[in-house]
Design a protein around this motif. Structure first.
Motif, PDB file in Angstrom:
ATOM      1  N   SER A  33       0.820  -1.202   0.000  1.00  0.00           N
ATOM      2  CA  SER A  33       0.000   0.000   0.000  1.00  0.00           C
ATOM      3  C   SER A  33       0.859   1.259   0.000  1.00  0.00           C
ATOM      4  O   SER A  33       0.562   2.226  -0.705  1.00  0.00           O
ATOM      5  N   GLU A  34       1.927   1.260   0.788  1.00  0.00           N
ATOM      6  CA  GLU A  34       2.828   2.413   0.815  1.00  0.00           C
ATOM      7  C   GLU A  34       3.495   2.609  -0.538  1.00  0.00           C
ATOM      8  O   GLU A  34       3.621   3.736  -1.024  1.00  0.00           O
ATOM      9  N   ALA A  35       3.907   1.537  -1.174  1.00  0.00           N
ATOM     10  CA  ALA A  35       4.542   1.634  -2.488  1.00  0.00           C
ATOM     11  C   ALA A  35       3.546   2.152  -3.523  1.00  0.00           C
ATOM     12  O   ALA A  35       3.900   2.957  -4.380  1.00  0.00           O
ATOM     13  N   ALA A  36       2.306   1.716  -3.444  1.00  0.00           N
ATOM     14  CA  ALA A  36       1.290   2.179  -4.387  1.00  0.00           C
ATOM     15  C   ALA A  36       1.006   3.665  -4.181  1.00  0.00           C
ATOM     16  O   ALA A  36       0.821   4.408  -5.147  1.00  0.00           O
ATOM     17  N   ARG A  37       0.978   4.106  -2.930  1.00  0.00           N
ATOM     18  CA  ARG A  37       0.746   5.524  -2.648  1.00  0.00           C
ATOM     19  C   ARG A  37       1.895   6.381  -3.176  1.00  0.00           C
ATOM     20  O   ARG A  37       1.671   7.452  -3.732  1.00  0.00           O
ATOM     21  N   LYS A  38       3.130   5.926  -3.005  1.00  0.00           N
ATOM     22  CA  LYS A  38       4.288   6.683  -3.491  1.00  0.00           C
ATOM     23  C   LYS A  38       4.322   6.717  -5.007  1.00  0.00           C
ATOM     24  O   LYS A  38       4.753   7.696  -5.599  1.00  0.00           O
ATOM     25  N   ASP A  39       3.888   5.650  -5.650  1.00  0.00           N
ATOM     26  CA  ASP A  39       3.946   5.543  -7.108  1.00  0.00           C
ATOM     27  C   ASP A  39       2.999   6.530  -7.778  1.00  0.00           C
ATOM     28  O   ASP A  39       3.327   7.103  -8.807  1.00  0.00           O
ATOM     29  N   THR A  40       1.828   6.740  -7.218  1.00  0.00           N
ATOM     30  CA  THR A  40       0.835   7.584  -7.886  1.00  0.00           C
ATOM     31  C   THR A  40       1.067   9.059  -7.628  1.00  0.00           C
ATOM     32  O   THR A  40       0.704   9.893  -8.454  1.00  0.00           O
ATOM     33  N   ASP A  41       1.634   9.424  -6.498  1.00  0.00           N
ATOM     34  CA  ASP A  41       1.881  10.825  -6.141  1.00  0.00           C
ATOM     35  C   ASP A  41       0.613  11.665  -6.219  1.00  0.00           C
ATOM     36  O   ASP A  41       0.660  12.842  -6.538  1.00  0.00           O
ATOM     37  N   GLY A  42      -0.526  11.059  -6.003  1.00  0.00           N
ATOM     38  CA  GLY A  42      -1.785  11.794  -5.991  1.00  0.00           C
ATOM     39  C   GLY A  42      -2.360  12.072  -7.365  1.00  0.00           C
ATOM     40  O   GLY A  42      -3.407  12.691  -7.493  1.00  0.00           O
ATOM     41  N   ALA A  43      -1.686  11.674  -8.426  1.00  0.00           N
ATOM     42  CA  ALA A  43      -2.195  11.905  -9.774  1.00  0.00           C
ATOM     43  C   ALA A  43      -3.294  10.898 -10.094  1.00  0.00           C
ATOM     44  O   ALA A  43      -3.223   9.746  -9.676  1.00  0.00           O
ATOM     45  N   PRO A  44      -4.307  11.337 -10.820  1.00  0.00           N
ATOM     46  CA  PRO A  44      -5.361  10.380 -11.179  1.00  0.00           C
ATOM     47  C   PRO A  44      -4.832   9.331 -12.149  1.00  0.00           C
ATOM     48  O   PRO A  44      -3.907   9.602 -12.926  1.00  0.00           O
ATOM     49  N   PRO A  45      -5.373   8.139 -12.111  1.00  0.00           N
ATOM     50  CA  PRO A  45      -4.889   7.085 -13.012  1.00  0.00           C
ATOM     51  C   PRO A  45      -5.219   7.412 -14.465  1.00  0.00           C
ATOM     52  O   PRO A  45      -6.224   8.059 -14.766  1.00  0.00           O
ATOM     53  N   LYS A  46      -4.354   6.986 -15.374  1.00  0.00           N
ATOM     54  CA  LYS A  46      -4.581   7.218 -16.802  1.00  0.00           C
ATOM     55  C   LYS A  46      -5.524   6.161 -17.343  1.00  0.00           C
ATOM     56  O   LYS A  46      -5.530   5.019 -16.908  1.00  0.00           O
ATOM     57  N   ALA A  47      -6.324   6.564 -18.327  1.00  0.00           N
ATOM     58  CA  ALA A  47      -7.236   5.629 -18.982  1.00  0.00           C
ATOM     59  C   ALA A  47      -6.433   4.744 -19.936  1.00  0.00           C
ATOM     60  O   ALA A  47      -5.421   5.165 -20.498  1.00  0.00           O
ATOM     61  N   LEU A  48      -6.895   3.523 -20.116  1.00  0.00           N
ATOM     62  CA  LEU A  48      -6.253   2.606 -21.049  1.00  0.00           C
ATOM     63  C   LEU A  48      -6.997   2.615 -22.376  1.00  0.00           C
ATOM     64  O   LEU A  48      -8.227   2.603 -22.414  1.00  0.00           O
ATOM     65  N   VAL A  49      -6.238   2.656 -23.461  1.00  0.00           N
ATOM     66  CA  VAL A  49      -6.810   2.669 -24.799  1.00  0.00           C
ATOM     67  C   VAL A  49      -6.290   1.447 -25.535  1.00  0.00           C
ATOM     68  O   VAL A  49      -5.105   1.138 -25.477  1.00  0.00           O
ATOM     69  N   ARG A  50      -7.190   0.775 -26.252  1.00  0.00           N
ATOM     70  CA  ARG A  50      -6.789  -0.444 -26.973  1.00  0.00           C
ATOM     71  C   ARG A  50      -6.151  -0.071 -28.300  1.00  0.00           C
ATOM     72  O   ARG A  50      -6.690   0.718 -29.068  1.00  0.00           O
ATOM     73  N   ASP A  51      -4.991  -0.653 -28.568  1.00  0.00           N
ATOM     74  CA  ASP A  51      -4.301  -0.452 -29.837  1.00  0.00           C
ATOM     75  C   ASP A  51      -4.932  -1.393 -30.856  1.00  0.00           C
ATOM     76  O   ASP A  51      -4.904  -2.613 -30.684  1.00  0.00           O
ATOM     77  N   PRO A  52      -5.519  -0.849 -31.947  1.00  0.00           N
ATOM     78  CA  PRO A  52      -6.208  -1.728 -32.900  1.00  0.00           C
ATOM     79  C   PRO A  52      -5.272  -2.683 -33.648  1.00  0.00           C
ATOM     80  O   PRO A  52      -5.691  -3.760 -34.059  1.00  0.00           O
ATOM     81  N   GLU A  53      -4.012  -2.318 -33.794  1.00  0.00           N
ATOM     82  CA  GLU A  53      -3.084  -3.177 -34.537  1.00  0.00           C
ATOM     83  C   GLU A  53      -2.652  -4.396 -33.725  1.00  0.00           C
ATOM     84  O   GLU A  53      -2.639  -5.507 -34.226  1.00  0.00           O
ATOM     85  N   THR A  54      -2.277  -4.162 -32.464  1.00  0.00           N
ATOM     86  CA  THR A  54      -1.762  -5.263 -31.644  1.00  0.00           C
ATOM     87  C   THR A  54      -2.825  -5.870 -30.739  1.00  0.00           C
ATOM     88  O   THR A  54      -2.669  -6.987 -30.282  1.00  0.00           O
ATOM     89  N   GLY A  55      -3.875  -5.114 -30.457  1.00  0.00           N
ATOM     90  CA  GLY A  55      -4.908  -5.601 -29.555  1.00  0.00           C
ATOM     91  C   GLY A  55      -4.553  -5.429 -28.089  1.00  0.00           C
ATOM     92  O   GLY A  55      -5.287  -5.850 -27.213  1.00  0.00           O
ATOM     93  N   ARG A  56      -3.431  -4.798 -27.817  1.00  0.00           N
ATOM     94  CA  ARG A  56      -3.002  -4.572 -26.438  1.00  0.00           C
ATOM     95  C   ARG A  56      -3.484  -3.210 -25.957  1.00  0.00           C
ATOM     96  O   ARG A  56      -3.722  -2.306 -26.743  1.00  0.00           O
TER      97      ARG A  56
END
Length: 61
Positions: A33-56
């Motif tokens: 939990s502490e590592a997750a809190r330090k990683d985000t630094d209070g910034a909102p999470p980014k949305a994920l977008v699907r790449d149509p070529e690779t599907g990832r």
């Protein structure tokens, strides 16, 4: 009578084991939990977008 002592010893050993595992789980959860809190630094999470070529999925830019 010996069986009663054996059962009591197993019960006490099991109880000690459960307490040790619970303590370790709490320690690891706190560390994650502490590592997750330090990683985000209070910034909102980014949305994920699907790449149509690779599907990832990758973070939105």
């Amino acid at each position: 009578m010996v069986n009663a002592f054996g059962i009591a010893a197993l019960a006490l050993g099991g109880y000690a084991l459960v307490r040790a595992v619970r303590r370790e789980m709490t320690r690891v959860e706190r560390k994650v939990s502490e590592a997750a809190r330090k990683d985000t630094d209070g910034a909102p999470p980014k949305a994920l977008v699907r790449d149509p070529e690779t599907g990832r999925y990758r973070p939105e830019e």
